[in-house]
Every structure is written in C-alpha cells, then in structure tokens.
Design a protein around this motif. Sequence first.
Motif, PDB file in Angstrom:
ATOM      1  N   GLN A   1       6.914 -16.834 -15.096  1.00  0.00           N
ATOM      2  CA  GLN A   1       5.680 -16.993 -15.873  1.00  0.00           C
ATOM      3  C   GLN A   1       4.917 -18.238 -15.408  1.00  0.00           C
ATOM      4  O   GLN A   1       3.700 -18.205 -15.261  1.00  0.00           O
TER       5      GLN A   1
ATOM      6  N   SER B   1      12.796 -15.859 -15.993  1.00  0.00           N
ATOM      7  CA  SER B   1      11.605 -15.336 -16.646  1.00  0.00           C
ATOM      8  C   SER B   1      10.590 -16.455 -16.901  1.00  0.00           C
ATOM      9  O   SER B   1       9.396 -16.296 -16.655  1.00  0.00           O
TER      10      SER B   1
ATOM     11  N   GLU C   1      18.740 -15.374 -16.582  1.00  0.00           N
ATOM     12  CA  GLU C   1      17.629 -14.426 -16.664  1.00  0.00           C
ATOM     13  C   GLU C   1      16.470 -15.020 -17.457  1.00  0.00           C
ATOM     14  O   GLU C   1      15.302 -14.866 -17.075  1.00  0.00           O
ATOM     15  N   ASP C   2      16.797 -15.738 -18.540  1.00  0.00           N
ATOM     16  CA  ASP C   2      15.755 -16.391 -19.336  1.00  0.00           C
ATOM     17  C   ASP C   2      15.034 -17.457 -18.503  1.00  0.00           C
ATOM     18  O   ASP C   2      13.808 -17.552 -18.514  1.00  0.00           O
TER      19      ASP C   2
END
Length: 104
Positions: free
Chosen positions: A19, A15, A11-12
């Motif tokens: 971005q 993300s 998930e990190d």
Amino acid sequence: RRAAAILESHEDEASVLSQKIADHEAEMQSLECGSGGNVQALEMAEVVTAEMNGELAQLRSDLLVAEEEGRRLSEEHERAEAEAAPLQDWVEHVEKELRLARAE
C-alpha cells in the motif's frame, strides 16, 4: 500454530508495504504529470536561486574589496601613529619644560 502467526504477520507487513508503494507511486505520477504548478514553482525557485547566487557572488566580491581596504587603512593608521610618536614625545617634553619654567 506459531508458523501460521508468523506467516500472517508477514502477510500483513507485505500488505502495508504494498500500500505504501502504491501511495508513493501515485504521488510520483501526480508530481510528474499533472502538477504544472509544481513545475512552475520549481522553475521559479531555480530563477530566484540563480539571482541569489549572483547577488551572493557580488557581496563576496564587495567583502573582499572592503577587507582589503580595511587592511590598507589599518596599516596607514599604524604608520601615522608611528610617525606621530616622536612629535607627541616632543610636545610632552615642551609641556614639561613649560611647567618647570612657570614653577620658577
């Protein structure tokens, strides 16, 4: 527990990648829409490139002419040396005969 850590890591990463995608899309949009200066700079660079390509073509043409002239001059020089060789031999022979005559 391990699965949760892996999921959180993914998930990190997702993300961070989202971005980066958003940043790149914003950068592309600013280049496409708003930056008239960039478009003008690109157009000017294309004009300069075209001019340089024209000059380069002329320089290549001049180089070919100069190389041909160099070959022609080299051949002419070789012919002149070949034609002068018998005369040089004769001059050396006369010098030798003159030295012998003076020695007597």
